[in-house]
Design a protein around this motif. Structure first.
Motif, PDB file in Angstrom:
ATOM      1  N   SER A 405       0.841  -1.200   0.000  1.00 37.76           N
ATOM      2  CA  SER A 405       0.000   0.000   0.000  1.00 37.76           C
ATOM      3  C   SER A 405       0.878   1.253   0.000  1.00 37.76           C
ATOM      4  CB  SER A 405      -0.917  -0.002   1.225  1.00 37.76           C
ATOM      5  OG  SER A 405      -1.641   1.202   1.288  1.00 37.76           O
ATOM      6  N   VAL A 406       0.827   1.984  -1.098  1.00 34.84           N
ATOM      7  CA  VAL A 406       1.631   3.206  -1.224  1.00 34.84           C
ATOM      8  C   VAL A 406       1.122   4.274  -0.260  1.00 34.84           C
ATOM      9  CG1 VAL A 406       2.368   5.010  -2.816  1.00 34.84           C
ATOM     10  CG2 VAL A 406       2.131   2.658  -3.618  1.00 34.84           C
ATOM     11  N   ASP A 407      -0.197   4.396  -0.127  1.00 35.39           N
ATOM     12  CA  ASP A 407      -0.771   5.433   0.735  1.00 35.39           C
ATOM     13  C   ASP A 407      -0.324   5.289   2.183  1.00 35.39           C
ATOM     14  OD1 ASP A 407      -2.052   6.417  -1.465  1.00 35.39           O
ATOM     15  OD2 ASP A 407      -3.954   5.392  -1.063  1.00 35.39           O
ATOM     16  N   LEU A 412       2.952   7.208   6.712  1.00 38.36           N
ATOM     17  CA  LEU A 412       3.941   6.974   7.757  1.00 38.36           C
ATOM     18  C   LEU A 412       5.144   7.899   7.586  1.00 38.36           C
ATOM     19  CD1 LEU A 412       4.949   5.346  10.157  1.00 38.36           C
ATOM     20  CD2 LEU A 412       5.826   3.627   8.558  1.00 38.36           C
ATOM     21  N   ALA A 413       5.558   8.129   6.332  1.00 37.21           N
ATOM     22  CA  ALA A 413       6.700   9.018   6.097  1.00 37.21           C
ATOM     23  C   ALA A 413       6.373  10.455   6.497  1.00 37.21           C
ATOM     24  CB  ALA A 413       7.099   8.961   4.623  1.00 37.21           C
ATOM     25  N   ARG A 414       5.137  10.888   6.282  1.00 40.26           N
ATOM     26  CA  ARG A 414       4.767  12.249   6.668  1.00 40.26           C
ATOM     27  C   ARG A 414       4.761  12.446   8.179  1.00 40.26           C
ATOM     28  NH1 ARG A 414       1.275  11.964   2.022  1.00 40.26           N
ATOM     29  NH2 ARG A 414      -0.363  11.002   3.282  1.00 40.26           N
ATOM     30  N   MET A 415       4.550  11.377   8.942  1.00 42.69           N
ATOM     31  CA  MET A 415       4.504  11.495  10.400  1.00 42.69           C
ATOM     32  C   MET A 415       5.866  11.352  11.060  1.00 42.69           C
ATOM     33  SD  MET A 415       1.005   9.615  11.548  1.00 42.69           S
ATOM     34  CE  MET A 415      -0.587  10.276  11.052  1.00 42.69           C
ATOM     35  N   GLU A 416       6.853  10.871  10.307  1.00 45.79           N
ATOM     36  CA  GLU A 416       8.173  10.683  10.889  1.00 45.79           C
ATOM     37  C   GLU A 416       9.005  11.958  10.755  1.00 45.79           C
ATOM     38  OE1 GLU A 416       9.204   8.252  12.558  1.00 45.79           O
ATOM     39  OE2 GLU A 416       7.918   6.537  12.076  1.00 45.79           O
ATOM     40  N   PRO A 418      12.402  13.996   9.477  1.00 43.63           N
ATOM     41  CA  PRO A 418      13.039  13.909   8.152  1.00 43.63           C
ATOM     42  C   PRO A 418      14.016  12.744   8.012  1.00 43.63           C
ATOM     43  CG  PRO A 418      12.934  16.188   8.848  1.00 43.63           C
ATOM     44  CD  PRO A 418      12.464  15.367  10.013  1.00 43.63           C
ATOM     45  N   GLU A 419      14.820  12.477   9.054  1.00 46.13           N
ATOM     46  CA  GLU A 419      15.776  11.372   8.955  1.00 46.13           C
ATOM     47  C   GLU A 419      15.067  10.030   8.870  1.00 46.13           C
ATOM     48  OE1 GLU A 419      15.807  13.743  11.181  1.00 46.13           O
ATOM     49  OE2 GLU A 419      17.515  14.960  10.521  1.00 46.13           O
ATOM     50  N   LYS A 420      14.082   9.833   9.755  1.00 44.13           N
ATOM     51  CA  LYS A 420      13.349   8.564   9.719  1.00 44.13           C
ATOM     52  C   LYS A 420      12.460   8.462   8.477  1.00 44.13           C
ATOM     53  CE  LYS A 420      13.273   7.781  14.713  1.00 44.13           C
ATOM     54  NZ  LYS A 420      12.423   7.542  15.915  1.00 44.13           N
ATOM     55  N   ALA A 421      11.944   9.605   8.025  1.00 46.49           N
ATOM     56  CA  ALA A 421      11.105   9.581   6.819  1.00 46.49           C
ATOM     57  C   ALA A 421      11.903   9.093   5.617  1.00 46.49           C
ATOM     58  CB  ALA A 421      10.544  10.970   6.548  1.00 46.49           C
ATOM     59  N   ARG A 422      13.200   9.487   5.551  1.00 47.16           N
ATOM     60  CA  ARG A 422      14.029   9.004   4.452  1.00 47.16           C
ATOM     61  C   ARG A 422      14.187   7.487   4.517  1.00 47.16           C
ATOM     62  NH1 ARG A 422      18.790  12.037   5.225  1.00 47.16           N
ATOM     63  NH2 ARG A 422      17.537  13.802   4.550  1.00 47.16           N
TER      64      ARG A 422
END
Length: 931
Positions: A405-407, A412-416, A418-422
């Motif tokens: 699921s891309v969404d 999840l990336a938006r809530m992390e 910047p380092e964890k989002a990467r």
């Protein structure tokens, strides 16, 4: 004595070759076993035919007996087909056609007579009821509405009316006395004073107390209903006294027709659910019918039976929940979950029934236990979380369960951080290597980090370059995984990034994909079209700017590309970005005069006259013989008050780039400065060098006319007409000179000669009409106008004159004809003038909004924004009916368009008294001059 011949000698003679015994009597030859020996032929065809003739039988012919086997055209196919044969065939064919026509006529006449006879004996039903149908026209609306509705259409045998019997008189009398009451007291009541009556046990009954008790009970019930008292059960209902009558008025009373439709639909769906009880939609429809009829109890009963008959139908359970109250719906959906534990819709409906967030969470988590791979349920559960940490935990679990699921990955990336989002996006890219959304999200994340405060320009540039590298890498890896998006799809993704506030990601996508699926020979045209569509039609300026930037890297020597980029920055960009584009443009295209002029003009408009002079000086070094650059320099100096510098520049221009326009501008400049002798001397020299340039004669004649030297002006115009007979303005100026000198007859003759020398010129016809109108010859003016419209049927000027020459009631029809005629014209100017005239008609009728809309149409970019008279009329209209904002909008738009043409605009713009005035000031003067 001779011997007698033997009559029986033939018996000993041999039979003839083809003899068959009894052939004359119908016998046929046959061969038996005893005849074995040499084969014998049967009788020939001639013998058989002869025998049949003797018996009187007709000879049978085969259909193809006389056909030619080669061409199958008959026996005479091999003969020569001559002219007489052709004539014979033609005659036979003609005779056959005539015979067929006669037979057809007789047949049609016979059929018509038979048909008319049959109609007379048995007329049609519509003929029988024709008089009754005509009588229906007299039926009133009330009689129509009182017609009974047809309900029973089933042809069933109707029940007979119930029989009635005569009621005995005893029943009637008893029924009459049932509701009677006496107001007289009996003897016992009279003894007790009328208040108390002894009962059977000897006690007295007090009717006053009974009445008081009854009133008290009634008032208590009314108080309970109205909410002022509490009932025994602790609940109460309230009645809004003000809204009670409103509620009564809102009750929908069904007509007899609707009731009949409901009955028929009820019977139909009743038959459906009985014949096919496993059809869930039938139960839903039957319950909906009862709901529409207002029978909620019956509807709930039906849908309950539907749930029992169709326990696997999601729609039936949802319909049952909808028809019941909230508490009952919860019970129903709980039963539904027992039968359909994997239905997302049922779990969602159950969660929606809950009122508090905690209960919703409990239901959704229970649903996720049964359906862990539902993206919709995970999203609902995450949206209910108020804590970012809890939402992050849920999303982490969700991407573990549903890694495709891309969404969920993007959420999840938006809530992390910047380092964890990467890290999350890298994991998502490995889990879903075919998703372009993850690459776009990675680019946007890098752009957000780069645009944070506290970073230097160099650091920001490096991080923004990483955005380009990420998008390029993403496009390349998607191709390796056989995911090939078209150029249009990538462009839509880029436009979405622009909408969501990621311009650098948008530019990176355009840069990486703009060359896809485009042939090298079509690249320039395709990119220009894409930039125009993105900017003008969809308003995506960042996309258009990125497309043009890439095109300029590929084609840096295309001046049209630089000009388009400069126009884009002028409309949507800043002054700094426009200066940067123009600086780069003149570096790459130094021979493009338009870019030098645009750069100098922008510097001048910004108030930096020194920079404008510097730009023009550099332009002189590159193109010393360019008249446009010389004239721009002269205009710059003249409008900034440097008259001597402008005069010196013009003198140098006449020596270095002495073309017709330079000499004309020199004469006009001297005339504007009041140096009439100098202007005339310049014109004399110019006429010797360029004797066929018509504008020299015009300026010379106008100078003499302004000095009241009519003979010299007449000589100048005549000389010009002799040399340039095809120039329309020379004829018109000469005609106006004669009219100003009071010689209208000579003015008419000049215009007649001009029309003979230049047929089909609308300005000559319009001028001739104006001469007659100014002379007071209205009839002659109308005749000339009619002739002009015949010769120039799509002329906007002539149609405008024709519209306003008509009386007021006929102007609309004339305007309609004008609009139809000018729409066929190749010149948009003709249609624009008629549209402006229609706007003036609406103005005269006080239809303000319509007039404003038509004025906008007249000056629209696809119409004719260069016609200055339309702008003048619009400003005049806004002065009378518009606000200050409307007037300023007209002035701003006109200044941006800079019109040059019209019937009134050129004369005011070129007047020496208006030298140096801006477009907005000229517009004000034109609006004052229009009548």
């Amino acid at each position: 004595m001779a011997s007698k011949p033997n009559k029986l000698a033939f018996l000993s003679m041999p039979a003839p070759a083809s003899y068959v015994a009894g052939l004359g009597r119908g016998a046929s030859g046959f061969t038996t076993r005893s005849d074995i020996g040499p084969a014998r032929e049967g009788p020939s065809a001639e013998a058989v035919a002869e025998a049949q003739t003797r018996r009187g039988e007709e000879t049978e012919y085969e259909p193809e007996q006389f056909q030619d086997p080669d061409n199958e055209m008959g026996l005479f196919a091999g003969m020569t087909y001559e002219a007489d044969d052709e004539e014979a065939d033609r005659i036979y064919e003609f005779v056959d056609k005539n015979m067929d026509a006669r037979r057809r006529a007789r047949r049609e006449a016979r059929e018509a007579s038979e048909l008319s006879k049959a109609r007379a004996e048995r007329p049609k039903i519509e003929q029988q009821f024709a008089d009754l149908k005509r009588g229906l026209a007299e039926v009133t609306d009330e009689e129509w509405s009182n017609l009974p509705e047809v309900n029973n259409l089933t042809r069933k045998k109707r029940k007979k009316d119930e029989r009635s019997f005569v009621v005995p008189d005893s029943i009637l009398v008893g029924d009459r006395s049932k509701n009677e009451y006496e107001n007289a007291l009996d003897p016992m009541q009279q003894e007790n004073g009328g208040f108390e009556t002894p009962a059977e046990n000897g006690t007295l009954t007090n009717f006053i107390e009974i009445g008081k008790a009854r009133d008290k009970i009634l008032s208590l019930k009314l108080d309970q209903i109205s909410g002022t008292a509490t009932s025994i059960s602790g609940t109460s209902t309230s009645i809004d006294p003000k809204g009670y009558l409103t509620d009564l008025n809102s009750v929908v009373h069904k007509t007899e027709a609707e009731i009949g439709d409901i009955k028929r639909a009820r019977a139909l769906f009743d038959s459906l659910i009985k014949s096919n009880p496993g059809h869930g939609q039938g139960w839903i429809a039957a319950a909906s019918i009862e709901e529409a009829a207002g029978r909620m109890v019956a509807a709930r009963k039906l849908i309950k039976a539907g749930c029992e008959k169709c326990p696997k139908s999601v729609d039936v359970w949802c319909a049952a929940a909808r028809l019941h109250s909230t508490q009952d719906a919860k019970v129903i959906l709980a039963n539904a979950v027992q039968h359909l534990p994997h239905s997302i819709k049922i779990w969602t409906e159950a969660a929606n029934l809950e009122t508090d967030v905690k209960s919703k969470k409990r239901v959704l988590r229970k649903a996720l236990e049964h359906i862990p791979n539902s993206v919709a349920l995970w999203k609902k559960a995450v949206n209910l979380e108020t804590s970012v940490t809890d939402a992050r935990v849920l999303l982490a679990r969700a991407v573990e369960v549903i890694p495709q699921s891309v969404d969920l990955w993007l959420a999840l990336a938006r809530m992390e951080t910047p380092e964890k989002a990467r890290t999350v996006l890298n994991s998502a890219r490995k889990a879903i290597p075919t998703s372009h959304e993850i690459w776009v999200a990675a680019g946007r994340l890098l752009e957000q980090e780069a645009m944070k405060e506290g970073k230097t320009e160099e650091e920001r540039k490096k991080e923004l370059d990483r955005v380009d590298a990420t998008i390029q890498s993403g496009v390349r890896q998607l191709r390796q995984h056989q995911v090939v998006l078209s150029r249009e799809e990538w462009q839509r993704i880029a436009e979405k990034c622009e909408e969501e506030g990621s311009p650098r990601t948008c530019e990176a996508i355009i840069k990486a994909t703009v060359s896809m699926d485009v042939e090298e020979s079509d690249q320039l045209k395709t990119w220009i079209d894409d930039a125009n569509e993105a900017a003008a039609e969809r308003g995506k300026i960042v996309c258009a700017r990125a497309i043009l930037a890439h095109a300029l890297k590929v084609y840096p020597d295309k001046s049209s590309l630089w000009e388009q980029a400069a126009n884009l920055e002028k409309i949507y960009g800043t002054r700094e970005s426009l200066d940067a584009i123009l600086s780069r443009a003149i570096e790459h295209c130094p021979q493009a005069e338009v870019l030098w002029l645009k750069a100098a003009k922008e510097k001048w408009l910004a108030g930096d006259v020194a920079a404008a002079r510097d730009v023009l000086g550099r332009a002189f070094d590159v193109s010393p013989e360019s008249e446009e650059i010389w004239l721009a320099a002269v205009k710059l100096e003249a409008e900034n008050g440097e008259i001597s510098a402008a005069r010196e520049l013009l003198a140098r221009a006449r020596n270095l780039a002495g073309k017709e326009r330079i000499w004309m501008k020199s004469a006009v400049f001297e005339r504007q400065q009041g140096q009439i002798p100098t202007a005339l001397s310049i014109l004399e020299v110019a006429l010797k060098r360029y004797p066929k340039f018509a504008k020299f004669y015009m300026i010379q004649g106008q100078i003499h006319q302004s000095s009241k030297n009519y003979s010299a002006a007449r000589a100048s115009f005549a000389a010009g007409i002799k040399v340039c007979p095809k120039n329309i303005m020379l004829w018109i100026l000469s005609s106006r000179l004669e009219e100003a000198d009071g010689k209208s007859i000579k003015s008419r003759s000049l215009l007649d000669k001009a029309r003979l020398a230049n047929p089909g010129q609308e300005l000559l016809w319009a001028e001739a009409v104006g001469v007659e109108e100014r002379s007071g010859n209205a009839a002659q003016a109308k005749a000339i106008l009619s002739r002009g419209l015949q010769e120039c049927p799509s002329s906007g000027i002539l149609w405008t004159i024709a519209i306003f020459s008509e009386p007021r009631p006929a102007r609309k029809a004339r305007a309609t004809d004008a609009l139809k005629k000018t729409e066929k014209s190749d010149e948009p100017r003709d249609s624009a003038q008629v549209i402006c005239a229609i706007a003036r008609l609406f103005w005269a009728e006080r239809k303000i909004e319509k007039a404003r809309q038509w004025f906008e149409r007249a000056v629209a970019p696809d119409s004719e924004p260069d016609w200055g008279d339309s702008w003048g009329w619009w400003l005049k209209f806004e002065r009378e009916h518009g606000t200050a904002e409307y007037r300023q909008r007209v002035i701003d738009q006109c200044s941006a368009r800079e019109p040059h043409h019209g019937r009134v605009w050129p004369s005011i713009a070129k007047d020496t008294a208006n030298f140096g005035k801006r477009t907005s000031e000229i517009l004000e003067l034109v609006a004052d001059a229009l009548e």
